[in-house]
Design a protein around this motif. Structure first.
Motif, short mmCIF file in Angstrom:
data_model
loop_
_atom_site.label_atom_id
_atom_site.label_comp_id
_atom_site.label_asym_id
_atom_site.label_seq_id
_atom_site.Cartn_x
_atom_site.Cartn_y
_atom_site.Cartn_z
N CYS A 128 8.92 -40.86 34.41
CA CYS A 128 7.46 -40.94 34.46
C CYS A 128 6.51 -41.08 33.19
CB CYS A 128 7.00 -40.22 35.61
SG CYS A 128 7.56 -40.49 37.20
N THR A 129 6.81 -39.84 32.80
CA THR A 129 5.87 -39.61 31.49
C THR A 129 6.25 -40.63 30.15
OG1 THR A 129 7.39 -37.90 30.77
CG2 THR A 129 5.46 -37.27 31.91
N PHE A 130 7.47 -41.03 30.19
CA PHE A 130 7.94 -41.94 29.07
C PHE A 130 7.27 -43.21 29.35
CE2 PHE A 130 10.75 -44.94 27.23
CZ PHE A 130 10.97 -44.51 26.07
N GLY A 131 7.29 -43.71 30.37
CA GLY A 131 6.53 -45.20 30.79
C GLY A 131 4.92 -44.94 30.79
N SER A 132 4.58 -43.94 31.11
CA SER A 132 2.98 -43.59 30.88
C SER A 132 2.70 -43.79 29.67
CB SER A 132 2.58 -42.49 31.63
OG SER A 132 1.24 -42.38 31.66
N LEU A 133 3.30 -42.96 28.94
CA LEU A 133 3.02 -42.96 27.40
C LEU A 133 3.17 -44.03 26.62
CD1 LEU A 133 2.04 -41.10 24.78
CD2 LEU A 133 4.63 -40.64 24.62
N ASN A 134 4.17 -45.05 26.99
CA ASN A 134 4.37 -46.52 26.35
C ASN A 134 3.27 -47.40 26.94
OD1 ASN A 134 6.09 -48.76 25.28
ND2 ASN A 134 5.98 -49.31 27.46
N GLY A 135 2.88 -47.25 27.88
CA GLY A 135 1.59 -48.15 28.55
C GLY A 135 0.39 -47.52 27.85
N ALA A 136 0.03 -46.19 27.92
CA ALA A 136 -0.98 -45.98 27.13
C ALA A 136 -1.20 -46.16 25.67
CB ALA A 136 -1.19 -44.43 27.28
N ILE A 137 -0.05 -45.89 24.93
CA ILE A 137 -0.17 -46.43 23.32
C ILE A 137 -0.46 -48.03 23.15
CG2 ILE A 137 1.43 -46.92 21.49
CD1 ILE A 137 2.85 -44.21 22.15
N TYR A 138 0.22 -48.63 24.26
CA TYR A 138 0.05 -50.10 24.03
C TYR A 138 -1.58 -50.72 23.95
CZ TYR A 138 -0.22 -55.13 25.37
OH TYR A 138 -0.35 -56.54 25.79
N THR A 139 -1.90 -50.08 25.39
CA THR A 139 -3.21 -50.30 25.80
C THR A 139 -4.23 -49.77 24.83
OG1 THR A 139 -3.30 -48.67 27.24
CG2 THR A 139 -2.75 -50.81 28.04
N SER A 140 -4.08 -48.70 24.57
CA SER A 140 -5.30 -47.83 23.89
C SER A 140 -5.38 -48.51 22.27
CB SER A 140 -5.07 -46.37 23.51
OG SER A 140 -3.72 -46.28 22.89
N SER A 141 -4.25 -48.94 21.93
CA SER A 141 -4.35 -49.40 20.39
C SER A 141 -5.20 -50.59 20.30
CB SER A 141 -2.91 -49.64 20.04
OG SER A 141 -2.41 -50.82 20.94
N ARG A 142 -5.21 -51.34 21.43
CA ARG A 142 -6.19 -52.67 21.51
C ARG A 142 -7.68 -52.05 21.54
NH1 ARG A 142 -0.75 -53.43 21.20
NH2 ARG A 142 -0.35 -55.68 21.51
N LEU A 143 -8.02 -51.09 22.06
CA LEU A 143 -9.41 -50.59 22.19
C LEU A 143 -9.84 -50.26 20.67
CD1 LEU A 143 -11.75 -49.29 23.22
CD2 LEU A 143 -10.68 -47.15 23.55
N PHE A 144 -8.94 -49.68 19.95
CA PHE A 144 -9.40 -49.55 18.52
C PHE A 144 -9.19 -50.66 17.58
CE2 PHE A 144 -7.55 -45.25 20.03
CZ PHE A 144 -8.84 -44.88 20.53
N PHE A 145 -8.36 -51.77 17.95
CA PHE A 145 -8.34 -52.80 17.18
C PHE A 145 -9.63 -53.62 17.38
CE2 PHE A 145 -7.72 -57.46 17.94
CZ PHE A 145 -7.23 -57.87 16.89
N VAL A 146 -10.36 -53.74 18.69
CA VAL A 146 -11.50 -54.44 19.08
C VAL A 146 -12.48 -53.74 18.28
CG1 VAL A 146 -13.01 -55.42 20.77
CG2 VAL A 146 -10.44 -55.27 21.08
#
Length: 497
Positions: free
Chosen positions: A321-339
């Motif tokens: 559960c935590t592996f998948g959650s961390l993967n999704g959080a890294i993917y989406t949050s990186s786009r926040l700082f990109f923008v």
């Protein structure tokens, strides 16, 4: 808003001339590199469910019970937290289709209230919201993956931190390499974690049908009446649901966002609420209140009592559960700082895109480094209060922006238009929770507010101040150009600037 080149002193053309282009680069309208639209509806559902169902459901049950006072009240908190998150997600569906930009709250606050409030959200997200959530998830993964090796005691702190740092770096590398790999990992682990939580529920049914119903008696006994305690109980519940707005961070990479964004939200939120409720019922049916309160890992205590020789499987489920959650959080949050960097609120280097893999490599690496620093903290309850209090303030700001733009920009296209009752309920409830928590944990909330205020002088110096000395511009230019050469990255659509 100033252009990126004006803020950082680096002409994107200079970067373009320094780095050779590559075959297969997706071109924008001006011939530059761009992030690709690769997320389908099911990918969107997997991201929301995958990010939400992480460490919270395994860390928060004991904390929710501690502050709620009784199992019955704790269960009410979990259900109402899911309902409140669903209302917030529907409001964000309108915001996401009305303002189809990546960045989530950052984009919406900026559209409604201007550059400074948007920067303050980015500032807090950069150093508190995102890395703290990622750190908690990584630490939970590490503790559970090591638990079978130390069955009668807690794993060594050094080993936990090392594993947490390693998994953070590993998932960052995957995110840097290929978006399709990220979505495949997310889809697979989301399915696995939902299955794991359903197995937990059905195992508890077997336990109940064997005659063990004593733990479900007197469910409302010792219920607290302190508003501050109830508010903190909601904090722990809402922390477990945090992530419902993460798909809004990557709207520009979602196929047909006008349809798929609201559909993904409407599918995923009821699923998460149902799964969380069933999981808590399972915990409460098998474990007594004292057993839950004395456990730092409720899922592990549950498995030791009901699964016996197979108890080792529960830490494995938690790790999934935590592996998948961390993967999704890294993917989406990186786009926040990109923008944010693309809009000139962070160094230009963070908005660069890998010319071969079309991923925001510098943003991912920067996020990884900040998360690694926060792994040194082990006070999970305090971190939850910090994160949820600050996040609630900015979520309130975003939903207020929805109402404000209804009034000031009535002609703006709104493919989704929610009833005004929903944002009103959300605003009133979240305001009550924040105010009550201020009386219960004034220090934690005060530190969060103080950190927000610290962003104001940072904004005035590094963003608002236009006539910066040449040495600052030269230093920024050198840093951005070095990152571009090191990672073989270019700004998005750089030929247009």
């Amino acid at each position: 808003m100033a252009k990126v080149a004006d803020v950082d002193g680096l002409a994107p053309k200079a970067i373009e001339n320094e780095v050779e282009s590559s075959d297969g680069v997706e071109k924008g309208s001006g011939g530059g590199v761009r992030l690709k639209k690769e997320l389908s509806l099911m990918n969107g559902v997997a991201i929301i469910v995958g990010v939400i169902v992480g460490s919270g459901i395994f860390v928060s049950p004991s904390l929710a019970l501690k502050h709620a006072g009784s199992k019955g009240m704790a269960l009410i908190v979990w259900v109402l937290s899911g309902f409140l998150s669903m209302i917030g997600a529907l409001c964000y569906a309108e915001l996401g289709t009305m303002i189809p930009k990546s960045g989530g709250d950052y984009a919406y606050i900026g559209e409604a209230f201007g550059s400074l409030p948007a920067f303050l959200y980015l500032w807090v997200a950069l150093f508190i919201l995102v890395p703290t959530g990622n750190a908690i998830t990584a630490l939970t993964f590490a503790e559970n993956i090591l638990k079978p090796l130390w069955p009668v005691c807690n794993p060594p702190v050094v080993a936990v931190n090392l594993i947490a740092a390693s998994i953070t770096c590993f998932l960052t590398i995957i995110n840097c390499y290929n978006v399709k790999w990220v979505t495949r990992v997310q889809d697979s682990f989301t399915a696995a974690k939902v299955l794991a939580l359903l197995v937990t529920f059905f195992a508890s049914l077997v336990y109940l049908f064997s005659g063990h119903t004593e733990n479900l008696q007197y469910m409302m006994e010792k219920t607290t009446t302190d508003p501050g305690e109830i508010a903190i109980a909601f904090y722990t519940g809402l922390f477990s649901y945090s992530g419902w707005n993460y798909l809004n961070f990557v709207t520009e990479e979602l196929k047909d966002p006008y349809k798929n964004l609201p559909r993904a939200i409407c599918i995923s939120m009821p699923v998460v609420t149902l799964v969380y409720t069933l999981t808590n019922v399972a915990y409460f049916a098998v474990l007594s209140s004292d057993e839950i309160l004395s456990s730092s890992a409720v899922a592990v205590t549950f498995s030791e009592k009901i699964l016996k020789m197979m108890s080792w499987i529960m830490p494995l489920f938690v790790a999934l559960c935590t592996f998948g959650s961390l993967n999704g959080a890294i993917y989406t949050s990186s786009r926040l700082f990109f923008v944010g960097a693309r809009n000139g609120h962070l160094p230009l280097a963070i908005s660069l895109i890998d010319i071969k893999r079309l991923t925001p490599v510098p943003s991912l690496i920067f996020m990884c480094l900040v998360t690694l620093l926060l792994l040194l903290s082990n006070d999970i309850e305090a971190l939850m209060v910090y994160v949820t209090a600050v996040e609630a303030l900015f979520t309130l700001c975003s939903v207020t922006g929805l109402l404000w733009m209804r009034y000031t920009r009535p002609r703006l296209q709104r493919p989704i238009r929610v009833s005004l009752v929903l944002p009103a309920i959300f605003l009133i409830t979240c305001t009550f929770i924040v105010i009550c928590s201020c009386f219960k944990y004034p220090k934690h909330v005060g530190i969060g507010v103080a950190f927000i205020a610290l962003g104001v002088p940072i904004y005035m110096i590094f963003i608002k101040w236009q006539n910066k000395p040449n040495w600052i511009l030269t230093a920024c230019n050198s840093f951005n150009l070095a990152c571009s050469k090191l990672f073989l990255c270019l700004p998005e659509d750089c030929k247009e600037l």
